[in-house]
Design an enzyme around this catalytic site. Sequence first.
Site, mmCIF file in Angstrom:
data_model
loop_
_atom_site.group_PDB
_atom_site.id
_atom_site.type_symbol
_atom_site.label_atom_id
_atom_site.label_comp_id
_atom_site.label_asym_id
_atom_site.label_seq_id
_atom_site.Cartn_x
_atom_site.Cartn_y
_atom_site.Cartn_z
ATOM 1 N N ARG A 56 0.845 -1.196 0.000
ATOM 2 C CA ARG A 56 0.000 0.000 0.000
ATOM 3 C C ARG A 56 0.881 1.248 0.000
ATOM 4 N NH1 ARG A 56 -1.725 1.084 4.767
ATOM 5 N NH2 ARG A 56 -2.855 -0.849 5.088
ATOM 6 N N TYR A 108 -15.028 19.194 -14.110
ATOM 7 C CA TYR A 108 -15.499 17.831 -14.393
ATOM 8 C C TYR A 108 -16.662 17.525 -13.432
ATOM 9 C CZ TYR A 108 -15.509 12.756 -14.373
ATOM 10 O OH TYR A 108 -15.883 11.450 -14.436
ATOM 11 N N ASP A 180 -6.245 20.716 -12.059
ATOM 12 C CA ASP A 180 -6.573 19.478 -12.779
ATOM 13 C C ASP A 180 -6.064 19.651 -14.211
ATOM 14 O OD1 ASP A 180 -7.780 17.436 -14.269
ATOM 15 O OD2 ASP A 180 -9.653 17.496 -13.129
ATOM 16 N N LYS A 205 -7.413 9.025 -18.717
ATOM 17 C CA LYS A 205 -7.616 9.716 -19.991
ATOM 18 C C LYS A 205 -6.317 9.690 -20.812
ATOM 19 C CE LYS A 205 -11.508 10.326 -17.903
ATOM 20 N NZ LYS A 205 -11.839 11.519 -17.146
HETATM 21 C C1 PLP Z 1 -12.372 11.841 -15.840
HETATM 22 C C2 PLP Z 1 -11.963 13.072 -15.156
HETATM 23 C C3 PLP Z 1 -11.838 13.124 -13.759
HETATM 24 C C4 PLP Z 1 -12.169 11.924 -12.887
HETATM 25 O O1 PLP Z 1 -11.249 10.894 -13.076
HETATM 26 P P1 PLP Z 1 -11.583 9.321 -12.942
HETATM 27 O O2 PLP Z 1 -10.321 8.655 -13.352
HETATM 28 O O3 PLP Z 1 -12.743 9.031 -13.854
HETATM 29 O O4 PLP Z 1 -11.954 9.074 -11.518
HETATM 30 C C5 PLP Z 1 -11.410 14.313 -13.187
HETATM 31 N N1 PLP Z 1 -11.140 15.401 -13.944
HETATM 32 C C6 PLP Z 1 -11.269 15.385 -15.283
HETATM 33 C C7 PLP Z 1 -10.957 16.627 -16.065
HETATM 34 C C8 PLP Z 1 -11.678 14.241 -15.933
HETATM 35 O O5 PLP Z 1 -11.817 14.244 -17.265
#
Ligand code: PLP
Length: 390
Positions: A56, A108, A180, A205
Amino acid sequence: MSRIFDEDLQFACGTRAVHAGQRPDPTSGAIMTPIFQTSTYAQSALGVNTGYEYARGKNPTREALERNIATLEGGTHGFAFASGMGTIDSIMKLFKSGDRILCADNMYGGTPRLFDRILVNMGLQFTYVDTREPQRVADAMTPDVRAIIVETPTNPLMWITDLTAIGEIAKRHGAMFIVDNTFATPVFQRPLEHGADIVFHSATKYLNGHSDMVGGCAVVKDDDLAARLQFILNAAGAVPGPFDAWLVLRGTKTLHLRMAAHDASGRRIASWLAERLGDERVFYPGLASHPHHALAARQMSGFGGMISFEMGSLAAAAGVANRLRIFTLAESLGGVESLICHPASMTHASVPIERRARLGISDGLLRLSVGVEDVQDLMNDIDQAFEGVS
Ligand SMILES: *Cc1c(COP(=O)(O)O)cnc(C)c1O
């Protein structure tokens, strides 16, 4: 947490993407970091271990990924998490009851859902601001604000926030600045260079890029902050398995190539759409008609493959989405395959309808994640989908 190898910093982005954070495996010479599929590590005597005690806290496959992404972002310490949401949730554990977080409107969809339906119950407070205007952020800074969180470009309207300006406001008020960077990726935008304290991703992504896992990561450049995040990572435990970490590591090796392809096709498709539909109906920061094109060109070195456009009605949007043959109707983005999404009913369905209306996420809005297929095939696909709709 993994600290980067300082010598990796001498290389440019593409070289870092392929090599940073990894060395051939000392026991076998394996060129690719092995998947260390283990929960624990043998200790040779009481109190004597290899630096690895329990998975972990630390795993060599995860560490290679953490260093790789930290180097790409220009930070010093990387952290891998089980998902993008798990990453934000762990970052929020840096704060305590009574603290206020200033957030960009139009983040998001899952982010305000986590904040407003779970974390408020633990005493955190959230204020939403249109961060496109730095003055609005400055005006909203009350003494209890401990952090500012922004996303740029935003999902799905491709709003741009001035990272340097917001970074200065955060600094002036002693607040942490968190970004982000999922959409731009470190290939096109490095928020730590604009004053951010933490940059994070949904690794699901572009970093992974092949739509075959869910994960997240964060990068910082301050040792104390790194130690606090490592404590949370180990104590709260939202960590990825070694195989998922390995899949992202395999993905980041081609990140610079994929982003260049997404960007080239994204620019072509966006200008072609703008000619067909009119500038005001296409949202892409690479278009000269985008209200923040100049700012985007200043803080980003490419615009990527995310494009939204307005079809005017639910029926027209559904007509296009249902007729496409190469673009697949699906949530998510950033993979090699092109996707189309209807934000109002899919990714942003959890956003309350009044907020959606205020943000401009209409029933006629469609969002493309342009993949790396042949761009002419993609344009032909959209072309045939438009026929019989408009
Ligand atoms: C998809 C996404 C998230 C969330 O991420 P997950 O891997 O689906 O938990 C957060 N911010 C953005 C901009 C995203 O596209």
